[in-house]
Design a protein around this motif. Structure first.
Motif, PDB file in Angstrom:
ATOM      1  N   GLU A   1     -15.039  -3.034  -2.366  1.00 23.18           N
ATOM      2  CA  GLU A   1     -14.907  -3.418  -0.957  1.00 23.18           C
ATOM      3  C   GLU A   1     -14.367  -2.261  -0.112  1.00 23.18           C
ATOM      4  O   GLU A   1     -14.824  -2.025   1.001  1.00 23.18           O
ATOM      5  N   ALA A   2     -13.404  -1.539  -0.681  1.00 18.63           N
ATOM      6  CA  ALA A   2     -12.835  -0.402   0.053  1.00 18.63           C
ATOM      7  C   ALA A   2     -13.926   0.620   0.352  1.00 18.63           C
ATOM      8  O   ALA A   2     -14.010   1.149   1.468  1.00 18.63           O
TER       9      ALA A   2
ATOM     10  N   GLU B   1       0.826  -1.203   0.000  1.00 16.61           N
ATOM     11  CA  GLU B   1       0.000   0.000   0.000  1.00 16.61           C
ATOM     12  C   GLU B   1       0.863   1.257   0.000  1.00 16.61           C
ATOM     13  O   GLU B   1       0.517   2.266  -0.613  1.00 16.61           O
ATOM     14  N   VAL B   2       2.014   1.171   0.692  1.00 13.12           N
ATOM     15  CA  VAL B   2       2.898   2.336   0.763  1.00 13.12           C
ATOM     16  C   VAL B   2       3.348   2.770  -0.631  1.00 13.12           C
ATOM     17  O   VAL B   2       3.389   3.951  -0.952  1.00 13.12           O
ATOM     18  N   TRP B   3       3.668   1.783  -1.457  1.00 14.41           N
ATOM     19  CA  TRP B   3       4.125   2.113  -2.801  1.00 14.41           C
ATOM     20  C   TRP B   3       2.988   2.649  -3.651  1.00 14.41           C
ATOM     21  O   TRP B   3       3.175   3.537  -4.482  1.00 14.41           O
TER      22      TRP B   3
ATOM     23  N   ALA C   1      -8.939   1.983   7.637  1.00  8.67           N
ATOM     24  CA  ALA C   1      -7.814   2.004   6.697  1.00  8.67           C
ATOM     25  C   ALA C   1      -7.007   0.704   6.784  1.00  8.67           C
ATOM     26  O   ALA C   1      -6.547   0.181   5.774  1.00  8.67           O
ATOM     27  N   GLY C   2      -6.870   0.202   8.001  1.00  6.07           N
ATOM     28  CA  GLY C   2      -6.125  -1.037   8.183  1.00  6.07           C
ATOM     29  C   GLY C   2      -6.783  -2.185   7.428  1.00  6.07           C
ATOM     30  O   GLY C   2      -6.116  -3.007   6.799  1.00  6.07           O
ATOM     31  N   GLU C   3      -8.096  -2.210   7.478  1.00  2.83           N
ATOM     32  CA  GLU C   3      -8.835  -3.269   6.800  1.00  2.83           C
ATOM     33  C   GLU C   3      -8.713  -3.123   5.282  1.00  2.83           C
ATOM     34  O   GLU C   3      -8.582  -4.113   4.558  1.00  2.83           O
TER      35      GLU C   3
ATOM     36  N   ARG D   1      -5.390  -4.436   4.178  1.00  5.98           N
ATOM     37  CA  ARG D   1      -5.396  -5.893   4.097  1.00  5.98           C
ATOM     38  C   ARG D   1      -6.124  -6.387   2.845  1.00  5.98           C
ATOM     39  O   ARG D   1      -5.704  -7.348   2.199  1.00  5.98           O
ATOM     40  N   ALA D   2      -7.237  -5.711   2.503  1.00  4.97           N
ATOM     41  CA  ALA D   2      -7.991  -6.100   1.315  1.00  4.97           C
ATOM     42  C   ALA D   2      -7.148  -5.874   0.061  1.00  4.97           C
ATOM     43  O   ALA D   2      -7.126  -6.702  -0.852  1.00  4.97           O
ATOM     44  N   PHE D   3      -6.429  -4.742   0.049  1.00  3.54           N
ATOM     45  CA  PHE D   3      -5.576  -4.420  -1.089  1.00  3.54           C
ATOM     46  C   PHE D   3      -4.553  -5.533  -1.320  1.00  3.54           C
ATOM     47  O   PHE D   3      -4.375  -6.040  -2.420  1.00  3.54           O
ATOM     48  N   GLU D   4      -3.909  -5.945  -0.251  1.00  4.18           N
ATOM     49  CA  GLU D   4      -2.914  -7.004  -0.291  1.00  4.18           C
ATOM     50  C   GLU D   4      -3.535  -8.305  -0.816  1.00  4.18           C
ATOM     51  O   GLU D   4      -2.964  -9.011  -1.639  1.00  4.18           O
TER      52      GLU D   4
END
Lengths: 275, 293, 426
Positions: free
Chosen positions: C417-418, C198-200, C386-388, C391-394
């Motif tokens: 989902e986001a 997510e950082v990238w 945001a944490g969730e 995780r969904a992004f990953e």
């Protein structure tokens, strides 16, 4: 016949090797310098170091001897508590007839089934109100009150296997149920007690979740909690020292196992009596 | 049969005290929490059965988690028990150095689910770990077991089987309780080993088999530690290791939804109860106790 | 040093007088506070030493240290929050600070900053940005970090590959990585794969003047951005720029990551982690920015890696403030803690520490100072949920990386989902 026996040992030896390889890898890694642990598959370290042991032992603010003492206190009390209290409860369920027996049994089994993560917070609040947080009471007291349903169920299964005639003839001789419990059931169930003692010791020894939640001061930490302090997901981990301390932490459990497995074998001698 | 209420309740007393003092209240609370929205910081807010509704209607990851967990139970439990029983029987035949082998087979279980095991297992199944190293001798280029969503679950199953020491020990204890003279008597009658196993060992071991079956099933449904350390706590890759309790943990402790996590727990409790009830019901037909003869 | 000490003593005198004024309010356990942090062997040692220094300096009060690893820290914290039994002073992470602040678990520090009981008057602005939620400061920065690309200089030198670590662009990243993959034995690649990082994604968006979230917490990107981002990284894994998905999924800890395993030339970490990475390999590791095209901003930002916050349940607010102040700026503390949590907040402290830097610490500070002026403002504090979403992004990326789902449909599902997670959090 002799060849047969040799063959059997060969099979067992191979099976043992498969079972033990990961452990041996860990043992050998505990003698490797940090930088080669993950690049060196061989069981024989290409570079030897003994530093992981002394360094690991003193890696934290408190050295491991304190953690071992703490773990030993919790484990020994847990074993005693579990054996006594669960044997009592199991005897009632296995060999006595009483009102609401099925109801209580079902409740007892239910406590085995609920994932502990969701009772954690209510339980924490309860123990907090009792003033037990940051003490060993939350880890020990439930054991003396037979709250580990696993052991109750285990002993129920073993007690039920003892022939009825034993109690009946004792009853005729005028024995009370209490006498029957102490004089007949307990002595005949040594293998069950041996098994329960091993599990009880080992589970408390390796449990980290209870100590994690209830113990705050590092002076009170148990061995597995201290071990976890080595490996942090994001930051620098000290694998070599962590492996060294993991190996050491196996020793008490292993010794306990070696001693108590005799009681499992013990069963043979006693079960000569037939109902 | 004659009731022994007084004596029985005396024996039950410690358990009853513990149950009412320490256990019942957290269980009831957790059920209440399952009917609330609870982020652990603010007070719980009652929402009725909304959590359950969301779970069954909207939450596809809930179904995902059920799928993974059922598969694990269906494959892991029979294999682990079969393995434990086979080894216990084998060891029970009287091998020289029995206690040595017993210790060796029990050692992996002693490791439990410490962090070290997680690292160890990842190492063994890594792309260039031991398994693939051995496969290379056979000319097979193995996958990256743990990090490939198609194979990752099997590594967890294998880890569970590898730690078959506990049921094995219980089987051994059970075998030791079978009176020797039963075998001697049947040997005189000329019964074969196989017949002895079928007619003496299995029936007398049934209560212990039953115990292991019930317990291993419950344990398998609740599997947490092993997956937590292997999957890095989030069920990856691609949710292939999204075990039920892992999902529950994530919801409760990571996403601040303790109410929803509690609802998940109660659904799991019902599922496990159904299985256990079935076991107990069918046990009438295959488990006989000496004390009930 | 003497200068700093003198200044500090003045501040401490001030802090003590504040303590005297507010001390009357403090409850039963006054004089004894708990400090809880996540750490590791090294950090624990330094933090305990700092606590000892504080206790020695102020004999009328006691600080007790409690520590756990990162993973165990949060469930324990959640339990203590529920039990209203949090430690007085706790360590906070950027990704949770907003959740804890908005849910009322940590206290606003504004009054202590105003009274200079916690003195951050000479800290740079970005030190406040990270810990500010809805206009109030909830966390004091205890270590500045930024994103960077660690690269294996030994390996690149062997291959004769060079680039400007402060100015390289995406094409160079692709080209050099491909060269590495081509000219090394099988199993060694140019880079790790950041498709699920997510950082990238955040930096990638910021280079295009977009972001992850708006100030109000709404999503600030669209489905198309995700598709583009994932397409780039799918190309990377298919054309030998990055290692394959299985390797990426297997690299769950630093020791298994690209550079420590010598499987890649480029990796991705936060600046304070350079020390640890270097320890895991005998190759020489250097630091580069995230690639960016000429004319674009590099998109990186100074992040407050960790905060020290005051909990809702504190028993002694003024002692907590005094301790926090000691922790962030007293030379006795700074001299012990050094750069372990990140670079300290003021130039003065950095100069104070400079003579004792190791090579890695020196290049870390050099890098952070090197990107100064080219960083962007810290993104707003991540909203609830945001944490969730992370995780969904990953998770959806893994589906794409393993070829289980098409980029377009995964991007669509992820975006939906986001949005749903955000709506649910209100």
């Amino acid at each position: 016949m002799k060849q047969n026996r040799l063959l059997k040992h060969l099979y067992l030896a191979i099976a043992s090797l498969v079972m033990l390889y990961p452990l041996l890898w860990m043992l050998s890694s505990s003698f490797k310098p940090e930088s080669i642990i993950f690049n060196d598959l061989s069981l024989w370290p290409s570079q030897f170091t003994f530093e992981n042991y002394p360094n690991g032992w003193q890696a934290l603010r408190i050295d491991f001897s304190i953690f071992y003492k703490n773990s030993a206190i919790v484990a020994v009390f847990s074993v005693i508590g579990n054996l006594i209290s669960c044997a009592f409860t199991a005897y009632a369920f296995a060999r006595l007839e009483f009102n609401f027996k099925r109801f209580w049994f079902a409740l007892m089994m239910m406590t085995l089934m609920l994932p502990y993560h969701v009772v954690l917070i209510p339980q924490y609040i309860l123990f907090l109100k009792l003033g037990w947080v940051n003490t060993y009471y939350p880890l020990i007291v439930p054991k003396f009150l037979a709250q580990e349903a696993f052991f109750i169920f285990l002993m129920v299964q073993f007690f039920k296997q003892l022939p009825r005639e034993l109690d009946e003839s004792a009853m005729m001789d005028g024995c009370s149920v209490f006498r029957i419990f102490f004089k007949i059931i307990v002595p005949l169930s040594i293998p069950a007690f041996g098994t329960a003692a091993i599990f009880s010791f080992y589970w408390t020894w390796e449990d980290f979740f209870g100590p994690l939640i209830y113990l705050n001061d590092i002076e009170k930490y148990t061995v597995p909690l201290a071990l976890r302090a080595f490996v942090s997901a994001e930051d620098l981990s000290f694998y070599g020292e962590s492996f060294a301390m993991s190996i050491l932490s196996l020793i008490p459990v292993f010794i306990f196992f070696i001693i108590f497995q005799r009681f499992i074998i013990h069963g043979i001698a006693m079960s000569g009596i037939k109902g | 049969m004659k009731k022994e209420n007084f004596a029985a309740y005396i024996f039950l007393l410690p358990w009853l005290v513990g149950f009412f003092l320490l256990t019942i209240q957290p269980i009831v609370s957790s059920f209440y929490l399952s009917l609330t929205e609870y982020d652990t910081v603010s007070d719980p807010y009652f929402i009725g059965f909304e959590n359950y509704e969301y779970m069954f209607v909207d939450d596809y990851r809930f179904w995902e988690a059920l799928k993974v967990t059922f598969f694990f139970v269906a494959v892991g439990v029979p294999f682990k028990l079969g393995f434990a029983l086979a080894i216990a029987l084998w060891l029970n035949q009287g091998v020289q150095g029995l206690s040595l082998y017993r210790a060796v087979f029990y050692l992996p279980s002693l490791l439990g689910s410490s962090v070290a095991v997680g690292i160890l297992w990842r190492q063994v199944f890594h792309t260039d770990g031991l398994v693939n190293y051995l496969l290379a001798f056979l000319g097979i280029s193995g996958p990256s077991w743990l990090s490939d969503p198609d194979t990752s679950i099997y590594t967890v199953i294998l880890l569970t089987i590898w730690q078959f020491g506990s049921p094995m020990l219980i089987f051994l204890a059970g075998l030791r309780q079978i009176p020797h003279d039963l075998y001697e008597a049947s040997s005189i009658d000329g019964a074969s080993k196989f017949r002895q196993f079928w007619k003496i060992t299995l029936p007398l071991l049934a209560p212990v088999i039953f115990f292991n079956l019930v317990l291993q099933t419950i344990d398998a449904f609740k599997t947490f530690n092993n997956v937590f350390i292997i999957s890095g706590g989030n069920g990856s890759p691609v949710d292939s290791l999204l075990f039920y309790t892992l999902y529950l943990y994530q919801q409760g402790f990571e996403f601040f939804r303790m109410g929803y996590a509690s609802a998940l727990a109660w659904v799991l409790l019902i599922i496990i109860s159904i299985f256990t009830a079935i076991y107990f019901y069918t046990s009438k037909y295959w488990v006989y106790y000496e004390s009930e003869k | 040093m003497s200068n700093l000490t003198r200044r500090n003593f003045g501040k401490l005198a001030l802090a003590t007088s504040v303590l005297a004024l507010t001390g009357a309010n403090s409850t039963k356990a006054a004089g004894r506070i708990r400090h809880f942090w996540w750490g590791n062997k090294e950090r624990d040692k330094r933090t305990y030493a700092t606590i000892d220094a504080f206790n020695a300096a102020f004999s009328d009060s006691t600080v007790v240290g409690e520590t756990l690893g990162w993973r165990d820290y949060w469930p324990k914290m959640a339990t203590q929050v529920a039990g209203k039994n949090m430690a007085d002073v706790i360590q906070m992470d950027y990704r949770y600070i907003a959740e804890y602040a908005r849910r009322g678990a940590i206290k606003s520090l504004n009054s202590h900053l105003d009274s200079r009981a916690i003195d951050m008057s000479d800290f740079a602005q970005f030190s406040f940005d990270g810990g500010t939620v809805d206009g109030q400061v909830y966390g004091v920065n205890i270590g500045t970090n930024s994103q960077f690309v660690p690269y294996d200089k030994t390996l690149l030198d062997q291959l004769g590959l060079t680039f400007d670590p402060y100015k390289w662009n995406w094409d160079e990243f692709v080209k050099i990585s491909r060269e590495v993959t081509k000219n090394t034995p099988d199993g060694i690649y140019g880079s790790v794969n950041n498709g699920g990082q997510e950082v990238w994604l955040d930096i990638w968006l910021r280079q295009k003047n977009k972001a992850l979230y708006h100030e109000n917490g709404d999503l600030a990107f669209d489905q198309k951005d995700i598709e583009e981002y994932w397409s780039f990284w799918v190309d990377c894994q298919e054309t030998g720029v990055s290692w394959p998905a299985t390797e990426e999924a297997a690299s769950t800890s630093m020791a298994k990551s690209g550079i420590p395993t010598k499987k890649t030339a480029f990796d991705s970490y936060w600046t304070n982690q350079i020390v640890a990475i270097q320890k895991l390999t005998d190759h020489q590791i250097e630091m580069a920015t995230i690639p960016h095209n000429p004319g674009d901003s590099p998109g990186m930002y100074y992040k407050c890696g960790q905060f020290i916050s005051m909990s809702r349940d504190t028993q002694d607010e003024s002692l907590s403030a005094k301790y926090m102040n000691f922790f962030i700026r007293d030379p006795r503390a700074v001299g012990i803690l050094k750069l372990e949590r990140g670079v300290p907040g003021t130039k003065e402290m950095r100069d104070f520490l400079k003579p004792g830097y190791s090579r890695e610490e020196a290049i870390m500070v050099e890098y952070l100072e090197g990107i100064e002026g080219r960083t962007k403002k810290l993104p707003p504090v991540p909203p609830k949920g945001a944490g969730e979403i992370d995780r969904a992004f990953e998770r959806y990326w893994e589906g794409v990386a393993f070829g289980k789902t098409k980029i377009a449909s995964a991007a669509k599902s992820f975006y939906r989902e986001a949005e749903r997670i955000r709506r649910k959090q209100g």
